[in-house]
Design a protein around this motif. Structure first.
Motif, PDB file in Angstrom:
ATOM      1  N   HIS A 116       0.800  -1.103  -0.108  1.00 56.27           N
ATOM      2  CA  HIS A 116      -0.002  -0.059  -0.078  1.00 56.27           C
ATOM      3  C   HIS A 116       0.723   1.256   0.033  1.00 56.27           C
ATOM      4  CE1 HIS A 116      -3.192  -2.896   0.675  1.00 56.27           C
ATOM      5  NE2 HIS A 116      -2.845  -3.078   2.077  1.00 56.27           N
ATOM      6  N   ALA A 117       0.137   2.480  -0.136  1.00 52.90           N
ATOM      7  CA  ALA A 117       1.018   3.546  -0.295  1.00 52.90           C
ATOM      8  C   ALA A 117       0.234   4.850   0.403  1.00 52.90           C
ATOM      9  CB  ALA A 117       1.557   4.063  -1.663  1.00 52.90           C
ATOM     10  N   VAL A 118       0.701   5.546   1.201  1.00 58.87           N
ATOM     11  CA  VAL A 118       0.161   6.831   1.469  1.00 58.87           C
ATOM     12  C   VAL A 118       1.099   8.081   0.899  1.00 58.87           C
ATOM     13  CG1 VAL A 118      -0.210   8.243   3.356  1.00 58.87           C
ATOM     14  CG2 VAL A 118      -0.410   5.797   3.924  1.00 58.87           C
ATOM     15  N   ILE A 119       0.603   8.781   0.278  1.00 59.15           N
ATOM     16  CA  ILE A 119       1.113   9.811  -0.832  1.00 59.15           C
ATOM     17  C   ILE A 119       0.550  11.127  -0.524  1.00 59.15           C
ATOM     18  CG2 ILE A 119       1.547  10.667  -3.152  1.00 59.15           C
ATOM     19  CD1 ILE A 119       0.760   7.654  -3.851  1.00 59.15           C
ATOM     20  N   ASP A 120       1.522  12.084   0.124  1.00 55.96           N
ATOM     21  CA  ASP A 120       1.150  13.476   0.682  1.00 55.96           C
ATOM     22  C   ASP A 120       1.179  14.547  -0.578  1.00 55.96           C
ATOM     23  OD1 ASP A 120       0.781  12.873   3.109  1.00 55.96           O
ATOM     24  OD2 ASP A 120       2.746  13.170   3.741  1.00 55.96           O
ATOM     25  N   GLY A 121       0.111  15.231  -0.820  1.00 56.71           N
ATOM     26  CA  GLY A 121       0.176  16.148  -1.768  1.00 56.71           C
ATOM     27  C   GLY A 121      -1.212  16.450  -2.436  1.00 56.71           C
ATOM     28  N   ARG A 122      -1.326  17.424  -3.125  1.00 57.51           N
ATOM     29  CA  ARG A 122      -2.713  17.563  -3.670  1.00 57.51           C
ATOM     30  C   ARG A 122      -2.675  17.096  -5.188  1.00 57.51           C
ATOM     31  NH1 ARG A 122      -5.910  20.476  -0.780  1.00 57.51           N
ATOM     32  NH2 ARG A 122      -5.260  21.626   0.970  1.00 57.51           N
ATOM     33  N   VAL A 123      -3.833  16.416  -5.460  1.00 59.68           N
ATOM     34  CA  VAL A 123      -3.985  16.057  -6.918  1.00 59.68           C
ATOM     35  C   VAL A 123      -4.298  17.250  -7.624  1.00 59.68           C
ATOM     36  CG1 VAL A 123      -5.637  14.675  -8.464  1.00 59.68           C
ATOM     37  CG2 VAL A 123      -4.930  13.786  -6.163  1.00 59.68           C
ATOM     38  N   THR A 124      -3.392  17.219  -8.924  1.00 56.65           N
ATOM     39  CA  THR A 124      -3.386  18.194  -9.864  1.00 56.65           C
ATOM     40  C   THR A 124      -4.368  18.008 -11.161  1.00 56.65           C
ATOM     41  OG1 THR A 124      -1.356  17.820 -10.708  1.00 56.65           O
ATOM     42  CG2 THR A 124      -1.474  19.521  -9.168  1.00 56.65           C
ATOM     43  N   SER A 125      -4.282  16.683 -11.533  1.00 54.71           N
ATOM     44  CA  SER A 125      -5.031  16.256 -12.569  1.00 54.71           C
ATOM     45  C   SER A 125      -5.583  14.697 -12.424  1.00 54.71           C
ATOM     46  CB  SER A 125      -4.437  16.408 -13.807  1.00 54.71           C
ATOM     47  OG  SER A 125      -3.206  15.421 -14.131  1.00 54.71           O
ATOM     48  N   LEU A 126      -6.472  14.358 -13.217  1.00 56.50           N
ATOM     49  CA  LEU A 126      -6.971  13.127 -13.238  1.00 56.50           C
ATOM     50  C   LEU A 126      -7.438  12.807 -14.590  1.00 56.50           C
ATOM     51  CD1 LEU A 126      -7.953  11.174 -10.728  1.00 56.50           C
ATOM     52  CD2 LEU A 126     -10.007  11.994 -11.015  1.00 56.50           C
ATOM     53  N   GLY A 130      -9.100   4.519 -19.690  1.00 61.17           N
ATOM     54  CA  GLY A 130      -9.876   3.344 -20.060  1.00 61.17           C
ATOM     55  C   GLY A 130      -9.504   2.028 -19.324  1.00 61.17           C
ATOM     56  N   GLU A 131      -8.470   1.696 -19.279  1.00 61.52           N
ATOM     57  CA  GLU A 131      -8.162   0.609 -18.406  1.00 61.52           C
ATOM     58  C   GLU A 131      -7.509   0.947 -17.172  1.00 61.52           C
ATOM     59  OE1 GLU A 131      -5.307  -1.893 -20.755  1.00 61.52           O
ATOM     60  OE2 GLU A 131      -6.967  -2.338 -22.295  1.00 61.52           O
ATOM     61  N   HIS A 132      -6.966   2.068 -16.911  1.00 59.47           N
ATOM     62  CA  HIS A 132      -6.744   2.796 -15.568  1.00 59.47           C
ATOM     63  C   HIS A 132      -6.826   4.177 -15.593  1.00 59.47           C
ATOM     64  CE1 HIS A 132      -2.907   2.957 -17.958  1.00 59.47           C
ATOM     65  NE2 HIS A 132      -2.754   4.302 -17.419  1.00 59.47           N
ATOM     66  N   VAL A 133      -6.639   4.576 -14.398  1.00 60.35           N
ATOM     67  CA  VAL A 133      -6.959   6.112 -14.190  1.00 60.35           C
ATOM     68  C   VAL A 133      -5.328   6.672 -13.800  1.00 60.35           C
ATOM     69  CG1 VAL A 133      -7.730   8.094 -12.868  1.00 60.35           C
ATOM     70  CG2 VAL A 133      -8.839   5.962 -13.425  1.00 60.35           C
ATOM     71  N   THR A 134      -4.938   7.799 -14.514  1.00 56.11           N
ATOM     72  CA  THR A 134      -3.620   8.469 -14.313  1.00 56.11           C
ATOM     73  C   THR A 134      -4.016   9.705 -13.129  1.00 56.11           C
ATOM     74  OG1 THR A 134      -2.651   7.646 -16.057  1.00 56.11           O
ATOM     75  CG2 THR A 134      -1.614   9.517 -14.956  1.00 56.11           C
ATOM     76  N   VAL A 135      -3.213   9.559 -12.227  1.00 60.13           N
ATOM     77  CA  VAL A 135      -3.580  10.599 -11.007  1.00 60.13           C
ATOM     78  C   VAL A 135      -2.091  11.408 -10.990  1.00 60.13           C
ATOM     79  CG1 VAL A 135      -4.268  11.055  -8.793  1.00 60.13           C
ATOM     80  CG2 VAL A 135      -5.125   9.066  -9.796  1.00 60.13           C
ATOM     81  N   THR A 136      -2.166  12.682 -11.182  1.00 54.55           N
ATOM     82  CA  THR A 136      -1.016  13.366 -10.958  1.00 54.55           C
ATOM     83  C   THR A 136      -1.169  14.058  -9.718  1.00 54.55           C
ATOM     84  OG1 THR A 136      -1.006  13.711 -13.362  1.00 54.55           O
ATOM     85  CG2 THR A 136       0.404  15.387 -11.880  1.00 54.55           C
ATOM     86  N   VAL A 137       0.117  13.944  -8.997  1.00 52.70           N
ATOM     87  CA  VAL A 137      -0.033  14.566  -7.417  1.00 52.70           C
ATOM     88  C   VAL A 137       1.337  15.228  -7.479  1.00 52.70           C
ATOM     89  CG1 VAL A 137       0.114  14.311  -4.959  1.00 52.70           C
ATOM     90  CG2 VAL A 137      -0.913  12.453  -6.420  1.00 52.70           C
ATOM     91  N   GLY A 138       1.169  16.783  -7.827  1.00 55.59           N
ATOM     92  CA  GLY A 138       2.161  17.510  -7.881  1.00 55.59           C
ATOM     93  C   GLY A 138       2.865  17.429  -9.235  1.00 55.59           C
TER      94      GLY A 138
END
Length: 394
Positions: A116-126, A130-138
């Motif tokens: 698992h992961a705990v990631i600090d930071g604010r999401v800037t884009s989502l 289609g097969e997955h979601v890319t989440v940009t954090v900083g």
């Protein structure tokens, strides 16, 4: 407690936002969900040391029961004229817990498991690819098969005011200690309309942790300078002026019957306020969040995805709309409405109704005991508003 990001990993589920709903879902998956799931919790907040209390009523233990710090078997309701009614709970108990305890437990468990992961930071884009979601954090990115997104910003709430109501509840609370015994620790003060503000626009609730310690919370429909109001209330209601303020909390929450979009893209499921989990007419959310959490965990186990629709009822949405119409147009009648509601009905009946779990008899008895005039006018006004919207959109 943050985890280094390996951008080659595709997590099974990314939970965006480590607020109440995000933490409840992560906790449920860690304790009850499929143990093979990999989770990424993205936490954009910096509130580890801030006071946040989570209060609720429930019939029997809840999933967060080990974290409950205080519980009461009686509730007091006080009108703006000072008349008090003590209500003895039978089926229900009123409980409170501290958000920091939930946050600490979940983050510690996630950080203790390398998958698992705990990631600090604010999401800037989502980006739903289609097969997955890319989440940009900083400047970093993570990938996940599914995303549960609890992010909610007041500025993002666009309510069609021609169709729906929108009121804002402003919370300002203190945990105070007094030099002498000032509080009745046997009962939670559920609503006290002696706020010294325009009738029906504000009330206090008081959760006594001991005879000399309590959470004293001011709830208003408009932003006010809360400190003098809190100090004046403590003096008038409890006869104390010299108090130690141990901790402070503040917040704002929306009250609207407008439906929320719970599935904004094919692999994204909204959570919490963003999924409509805040009860429009009361501002309570925790037990609704836990119900929604159970449904999501069951969907993941049964169907392999979290895309189960939140529980919704057109009847209760309409009742909430009528209630909000009355509170918006005639706030001065609200102290009497609440007093009659609790005085003329067993308190458990009222709480079942507010929980959206009443029996047909509960519904009939409660409606029969409400002040007829204000609610008939509010129901007519709400209906006229909806019909007006329909005519404008023909």
């Amino acid at each position: 407690m943050t985890t280094a990001i390996d951008e080659s990993i595709v997590y099974d589920l990314a939970v965006l936002g480590a607020g109440v709903s995000g933490l409840c879902l992560a906790r449920a998956l860690l304790r009850e969900g499929a143990p093979q799931l990999t989770l990424a919790l993205v936490d954009g907040a910096r509130d580890d040391d801030e006071l946040r209390t989570l209060s609720f009523w429930s019939a029997g233990p809840i999933a967060l029961e080990p974290l409950v710090g205080h519980a009461w078997e009686s509730l007091d309701v006080v009108g703006d004229d000072g008349e008090a009614t003590r209500l003895t709970l039978r089926e229900y108990r009123y409980r409170t817990l501290f958000f920091a305890d939930l946050q600490r437990e979940v983050k510690t468990r996630l950080a203790g498991d390398s998958k698992h992961a705990v990631i600090d930071g604010r999401v800037t884009s989502l980006t739903d690819a289609g097969e997955h979601v890319t989440v940009t954090v900083g400047e970093r990115t993570i990938k996940a098969r599914w995303v549960c997104d609890s992010r909610f910003r007041r500025a993002d709430l666009a309510v069609d005011r021609a169709r729906w109501h929108l009121l804002w509840q402003h919370f300002r609370g203190w945990i105070v200690r007094t030099r002498t015994d000032a509080f009745d620790a046997r009962a939670a003060l559920f609503m006290d309309f002696r706020a010294g503000l325009p009738a029906g626009t504000a009330f206090f609730y008081v959760l006594p942790f001991a005879k000399n310690e309590a959470l004293v919370e001011l709830v208003t429909l408009e932003s006010v300078d809360a400190e003098p109001v809190l100090r004046d209330y403590l003096r008038r209601a409890f006869g104390v002026e010299d108090v130690e303020v141990v901790a402070r909390e503040a917040g704002v929450s929306p009250m609207t019957e407008q439906p929320f979009v719970w599935n904004p893209s094919p692999r994204v499921r909204a959570l919490g306020i963003a999924a409509g989990m805040l009860k429009p007419s009361t501002g309570y959310a925790l037990t609704r969040i836990l119900d929604d959490t159970r449904a999501i965990v069951a969907s993941l186990a049964r169907d392999g995805h979290p895309l189960v629709a939140p529980r919704d009822s057109w009847l209760f949405r309409a009742l909430d709309g009528v209630f909000l119409h009355l509170w918006e147009r005639r706030p001065s009648v609200m102290p009497e409405v609440f007093r009659v509601m609790f005085r003329e009905n067993p308190v458990d009946r009222v709480l079942r109704f507010l929980d959206e779990r009443p029996s047909p008899w509960d519904m009939l008895a409660l409606v029969a005991n409400l002040p007829v005039g204000p609610f008939v006018r509010a129901a007519f006004g709400w209906t006229w508003r909806r019909l007006g919207f329909a005519r404008r959109n023909d």
